[in-house]
Write an enzyme that holds these catalytic residues in place. Structure first.
Site, mmCIF file in Angstrom:
data_model
loop_
_atom_site.group_PDB
_atom_site.id
_atom_site.type_symbol
_atom_site.label_atom_id
_atom_site.label_comp_id
_atom_site.label_asym_id
_atom_site.label_seq_id
_atom_site.Cartn_x
_atom_site.Cartn_y
_atom_site.Cartn_z
ATOM 1 N NE ARG A 92 47.032 -61.844 18.790
ATOM 2 C CZ ARG A 92 48.256 -61.625 18.299
ATOM 3 N NH1 ARG A 92 48.439 -61.431 17.010
ATOM 4 N NH2 ARG A 92 49.300 -61.628 19.113
ATOM 5 C CB SER A 111 48.242 -61.613 24.624
ATOM 6 O OG SER A 111 49.590 -61.494 24.266
ATOM 7 C CD GLU A 154 45.050 -62.269 21.954
ATOM 8 O OE1 GLU A 154 45.910 -61.416 21.761
ATOM 9 O OE2 GLU A 154 45.308 -63.471 22.041
HETATM 10 N N1 EPU Z 1 55.554 -54.049 28.431
HETATM 11 C C1 EPU Z 1 55.680 -53.514 29.681
HETATM 12 N N2 EPU Z 1 55.331 -54.284 30.760
HETATM 13 C C2 EPU Z 1 54.874 -55.564 30.621
HETATM 14 C C3 EPU Z 1 54.725 -56.104 29.334
HETATM 15 C C4 EPU Z 1 55.072 -55.321 28.241
HETATM 16 O O1 EPU Z 1 56.075 -52.372 29.864
HETATM 17 O O2 EPU Z 1 54.592 -56.205 31.647
HETATM 18 C C5 EPU Z 1 55.966 -53.247 27.262
HETATM 19 C C6 EPU Z 1 57.246 -53.843 26.657
HETATM 20 O O3 EPU Z 1 58.387 -53.333 27.260
HETATM 21 C C7 EPU Z 1 57.139 -53.418 25.206
HETATM 22 C C8 EPU Z 1 55.638 -53.400 24.960
HETATM 23 O O4 EPU Z 1 54.996 -53.354 26.237
HETATM 24 O O5 EPU Z 1 57.633 -52.133 25.038
HETATM 25 C C9 EPU Z 1 55.173 -54.611 24.181
HETATM 26 O O6 EPU Z 1 55.479 -55.796 24.862
HETATM 27 P P1 EPU Z 1 55.974 -57.130 24.101
HETATM 28 O O7 EPU Z 1 57.005 -56.807 23.102
HETATM 29 O O8 EPU Z 1 56.263 -58.148 25.132
HETATM 30 O O9 EPU Z 1 54.772 -57.626 23.208
HETATM 31 P P2 EPU Z 1 53.226 -57.477 23.414
HETATM 32 O O10 EPU Z 1 52.705 -56.338 22.618
HETATM 33 O O11 EPU Z 1 52.987 -57.459 24.875
HETATM 34 C C10 EPU Z 1 52.481 -58.988 21.405
HETATM 35 C C11 EPU Z 1 51.477 -60.090 21.193
HETATM 36 C C12 EPU Z 1 52.045 -61.426 21.642
HETATM 37 C C13 EPU Z 1 53.307 -61.690 20.833
HETATM 38 C C14 EPU Z 1 54.290 -60.516 21.068
HETATM 39 C C15 EPU Z 1 55.520 -60.639 20.210
HETATM 40 C C16 EPU Z 1 49.267 -59.105 21.405
HETATM 41 C C17 EPU Z 1 48.094 -58.887 22.283
HETATM 42 N N3 EPU Z 1 50.268 -59.777 21.965
HETATM 43 O O12 EPU Z 1 52.703 -58.875 22.798
HETATM 44 O O13 EPU Z 1 51.082 -62.428 21.340
HETATM 45 O O14 EPU Z 1 53.902 -62.903 21.202
HETATM 46 O O15 EPU Z 1 53.656 -59.273 20.718
HETATM 47 O O16 EPU Z 1 55.145 -60.382 18.895
HETATM 48 O O17 EPU Z 1 49.269 -58.686 20.251
HETATM 49 C C18 EPU Z 1 49.340 -63.793 22.179
HETATM 50 O O18 EPU Z 1 48.573 -63.263 21.364
HETATM 51 O O19 EPU Z 1 48.917 -64.702 22.978
HETATM 52 C C19 EPU Z 1 50.713 -63.362 22.287
HETATM 53 C C20 EPU Z 1 51.527 -63.823 23.237
#
Ligand code: EPU
Length: 344
Positions: free
Chosen positions: A164, A233, A329
């Site tokens: 990012r 995010s 972000e």
């Molecule tokens: N989780 C929870 N509760 C929640 C949300 C997430 O427990 O309410 C846990 C999930 O179960 C999982 C972990 O947190 O174990 C990660 O969650 P997820 O796979 O949904 O991805 P993320 O890390 O929350 C990142 C990016 C997203 C991208 C996704 C998929 C960042 C800040 N966010 O989200 O990017 O789409 O991975 O690759 O890096 C964005 O930047 O706007 C964005 C949506």
């Protein structure tokens, strides 16, 4: 080029904040950038570059020249056996370009389908999803350099892409991105390593199916900005040192984490916010989405101040419970159109 005054920007930022800009101009070709900058200088106005409005936080009144980039065009510059090089105007809608690339059998961007915003913003925060970051497929970025007062091309290796982040975040007032040159693959190499993507794709190992599954997963947990205004995010996933991580896992062994190449560890901000009790919780008109705690939503006519109240409350509770400082972000702007640091 026509500069308008007192322009409402609510429909131009995906958080739907009510924002009035003192001066606004839409730019359709790169040559107009020089003209717009000269106008701003003459009127003693700062310049705020507006792209898709999906990664920024704006105050209710802005006294600045808002330059809305709308440079279109997709042009093939060259190809060899393995790759195709394509120049894309900064104002092209990101998701539409991803769909177009898949139709042309150009591969690489399918994991990045449905990310809101425009092509010109994609290198700025090196957009990423499902195991792919856009920087891997960028050959160079064409810019107007406000310091040297000339158009220039910055090779990907000089963009300093990381999670990012890029040089465009380091020098936010310096470069105006005009177009992005991508080098895409002619033979599909599907990246299925992230989470449950492999299972979702199943036996149909095509780029089109991968793209459709990414769209499906995103739609199932991320809110549509038209229904629930948001900026994706809201916080970055924090990166901890190994020592910090070891300490936290003693108390919270289930914390979702992703080891990084330099022995640091990325942890899931969504999980931290969820565990701090903020999933589906609101403070006034702003809250964290009930299906994905990492996404902040404007539920009804919020202003920037409302947004700040909510995200600072989230930061404070996560800090209190886990000792981790969450970093927003989206980019925060002042009333004078300048980038500000987020304070908690
Ligand atoms: N989780 C929870 N509760 C929640 C949300 C997430 O427990 O309410 C846990 C999930 O179960 C999982 C972990 O947190 O174990 C990660 O969650 P997820 O796979 O949904 O991805 P993320 O890390 O929350 C990142 C990016 C997203 C991208 C996704 C998929 C960042 C800040 N966010 O989200 O990017 O789409 O991975 O690759 O890096 C964005 O930047 O706007 C964005 C949506």
């Amino acid at each position: 080029m026509q500069v308008k005054q007192q322009v409402q920007l609510q429909h131009l930022n995906t958080l739907n904040l009510d924002v009035i800009a003192s001066h606004y101009v839409q730019i359709n070709q790169s040559s107009e950038i020089v003209e717009a900058l000269a106008f701003a200088e003459q009127e003693h106005l700062n310049v705020l570059i507006l792209s898709g409005g999906s990664n920024l936080l704006l105050p209710q009144h802005i006294r600045a020249l808002v330059i809305h980039l709308n440079i279109q065009g997709i042009t093939v510059l060259g190809e060899d056996d393995q790759t195709v090089t394509v120049k894309v105007g900064a104002g092209q809608v990101w998701h539409d370009f991803v769909l177009y690339s898949t139709k042309q059998n150009w591969f690489g961007l399918q994991n990045l389908a449905l990310i809101p915003g425009l092509v010109g913003a994609s290198p700025v925060q090196n957009i990423g999803a499902y195991g792919v970051e856009v920087g891997e497929f960028i050959e160079s970025v064409q810019v107007y350099d406000r310091e040297l007062k000339q158009f220039d091309t910055i090779a990907a290796c000089d963009c300093h892409f990381s999670y990012r982040h890029s040089i465009f975040k380091d020098y936010p007032q310096r470069y105006i991105i005009v177009s992005v040159i991508f080098r895409l693959l002619k033979h599909a190499e599907l990246k299925l390593s992230y989470g449950d993507l492999k299972q979702a794709v199943g036996d149909e190992l095509t780029a089109e199916n991968l793209q459709n599954q990414v769209i499906h997963i995103r739609q199932s947990k991320l809110p549509d900005p038209k229904e629930f205004p948001n900026v994706g995010s809201f916080f970055k996933n924090p990166i901890l040192t190994q020592v910090e991580f070891d300490k936290i896992t003693q108390q919270f062994p289930n914390i979702p984490h992703y080891p990084q190449s330099n022995s640091s560890v990325k942890v899931a901000a969504g999980w931290l916010i969820d565990q701090a009790g903020w999933k589906g919780k609101r403070l006034g008109p702003v809250g964290m989405f009930h299906k994905q705690a990492l996404v902040l939503v404007n539920y009804s006519d919020a202003t920037l101040v409302d947004v700040q109240h909510t995200y600072q409350a989230v930061q404070n509770e996560v800090k209190h419970k886990f000792g981790i400082q969450l970093e927003p972000e989206p980019v925060l702007y002042s009333e004078h159109g300048l980038i500000q640091s987020h304070q908690s």
